[in-house]
Design a protein around this motif. Structure first.
Motif, short mmCIF file in Angstrom:
data_model
loop_
_atom_site.label_atom_id
_atom_site.label_comp_id
_atom_site.label_asym_id
_atom_site.label_seq_id
_atom_site.Cartn_x
_atom_site.Cartn_y
_atom_site.Cartn_z
N ASN A 11 0.92 -1.09 -0.21
CA ASN A 11 0.04 -0.22 0.36
C ASN A 11 0.83 0.71 -0.15
O ASN A 11 1.13 1.91 1.01
N PRO A 12 1.96 1.34 -1.23
CA PRO A 12 1.18 0.95 -2.11
C PRO A 12 3.06 0.17 -2.50
O PRO A 12 3.74 -0.27 -1.68
N SER A 48 -6.70 2.52 6.45
CA SER A 48 -5.53 3.64 6.16
C SER A 48 -5.36 2.77 4.70
O SER A 48 -4.75 3.52 3.67
N LEU A 49 -6.01 1.29 4.65
CA LEU A 49 -5.78 0.65 2.95
C LEU A 49 -6.41 1.05 1.92
O LEU A 49 -7.44 1.72 2.05
N LEU A 50 -5.64 1.32 0.99
CA LEU A 50 -6.84 1.89 -0.66
C LEU A 50 -6.81 0.50 -0.56
O LEU A 50 -7.24 -0.51 -0.16
N ASP A 51 -8.80 0.39 -1.77
CA ASP A 51 -9.53 -1.09 -2.02
C ASP A 51 -9.06 -1.78 -2.45
O ASP A 51 -7.39 -1.53 -3.25
N ASP A 52 -8.54 -3.11 -1.81
CA ASP A 52 -7.82 -4.28 -2.44
C ASP A 52 -7.54 -4.12 -3.48
O ASP A 52 -6.72 -5.11 -4.15
N TYR A 53 -8.35 -3.97 -4.75
CA TYR A 53 -7.68 -4.04 -6.16
C TYR A 53 -7.44 -3.50 -6.88
O TYR A 53 -6.66 -3.86 -7.68
N VAL A 185 -0.35 5.24 -9.27
CA VAL A 185 -0.85 6.17 -7.92
C VAL A 185 -0.45 8.46 -8.09
O VAL A 185 -1.86 8.15 -7.52
N GLU A 186 -0.43 8.56 -9.24
CA GLU A 186 -0.41 9.40 -9.98
C GLU A 186 -1.79 9.73 -10.33
O GLU A 186 -2.33 11.20 -10.37
N HIS A 187 -2.13 9.07 -11.40
CA HIS A 187 -3.24 9.43 -12.39
C HIS A 187 -4.30 9.35 -11.49
O HIS A 187 -5.51 9.77 -11.67
N ASN A 188 -4.15 8.87 -10.35
CA ASN A 188 -5.41 8.05 -9.26
C ASN A 188 -5.92 9.32 -7.71
O ASN A 188 -6.82 9.17 -6.70
N LEU A 189 -4.60 9.79 -8.17
CA LEU A 189 -4.94 10.92 -6.87
C LEU A 189 -4.20 10.31 -5.62
O LEU A 189 -4.59 10.78 -4.57
N PHE A 190 -3.89 8.90 -5.40
CA PHE A 190 -3.81 7.77 -4.57
C PHE A 190 -3.08 8.78 -3.31
O PHE A 190 -1.83 8.94 -3.10
N TYR A 191 -2.98 8.86 -1.86
CA TYR A 191 -2.72 9.37 -1.28
C TYR A 191 -2.20 10.98 -1.17
O TYR A 191 -1.34 10.88 -0.18
N LYS A 192 -3.51 11.29 -1.47
CA LYS A 192 -3.17 13.23 -1.37
C LYS A 192 -3.13 13.27 -0.06
O LYS A 192 -3.02 14.88 0.43
#
Length: 193
Positions: A11-12, A48-53, A185-192
């Motif tokens: 994650n990630p 704190s986890l992103l979606d499993d998939y 990660v960047e495309h989906n704006l993860f962890y921002k």
């Protein structure tokens, strides 16, 4: 076939994970490494986890150029929270011709005696241990255990927590992630946030 199971929330997934997995694939007697994406580690907060998939997809992206390393979603189908002993029993039943081993850092070896049915795990499976800084003293029962194999993999002190915090604080983490994982990660704006 000897398969090393490298469990994690990923994650990630980052280059440290890949360096360890590749080292195990190339420098031990394991034939394949399965990166087992854990949907819910009993010792971590799920919030704190992103979606499993999403996490599974990032492992696919990170490992597609490594023929000896593959993602596994085996724990997605098992009752939660996941316990390693249950996952191993399920895998052995599903793939009886394969021999499954665990891959873990020295820090996890220190807490192995707290795992559910750890004696059953040690009785039936080898454990490949990679070094970690500050992992503390190893429990005496594990020091010369015939099922525990120390592998002189590189010491990687990089954590997904550090990467998530860095992204949140607008730091450049590009060198720490496989390119396709960073792009995802960047495309989906993860962890921002």
């Amino acid at each position: 076939m000897k398969i090393g199971l490298y469990f994690g929330t990923f994650n990630p997934i980052h280059i440290g994970h890949l360096i360890i997995a590749n080292h195990m694939a190339e420098y031990s007697d394991l034939d394949q490494i399965w990166m087992v994406v854990t949907p819910h580690n009993p010792h971590k907060q799920k919030s704190s986890l992103l979606d499993d998939y999403h996490r599974l997809h990032m492992v696919h992206l990170a490992t597609e150029d490594y023929p000896k390393i593959q993602p596994s979603d085996i724990e997605f189908k098992l009752p939660q929270p996941n316990y390693t002993v249950n996952t191993l029993a399920h895998l052995q039943e599903k793939f009886p011709k394969n021999e499954f081993s665990l891959i873990m850092g020295e820090d996890n070896l220190n807490s192995l005696h707290k795992w559910k049915n750890y004696e059953v795990i040690l009785q039936n499976h080898d454990i490949y241990v990679y070094p970690r800084l500050n992992s503390g003293e190893i429990d005496k029962q594990f020091v010369n255990h015939p099922k525990i194999h120390r592998v002189g993999a590189p010491v990687i002190e990089l954590s997904s927590t550090f990467i998530r915090e860095s992204i949140k604080n607008d730091k450049n983490v590009v060198p720490m992630l496989p390119n396709k994982v960073w792009e995802y990660v960047e495309h989906n704006l993860f962890y921002k946030k």
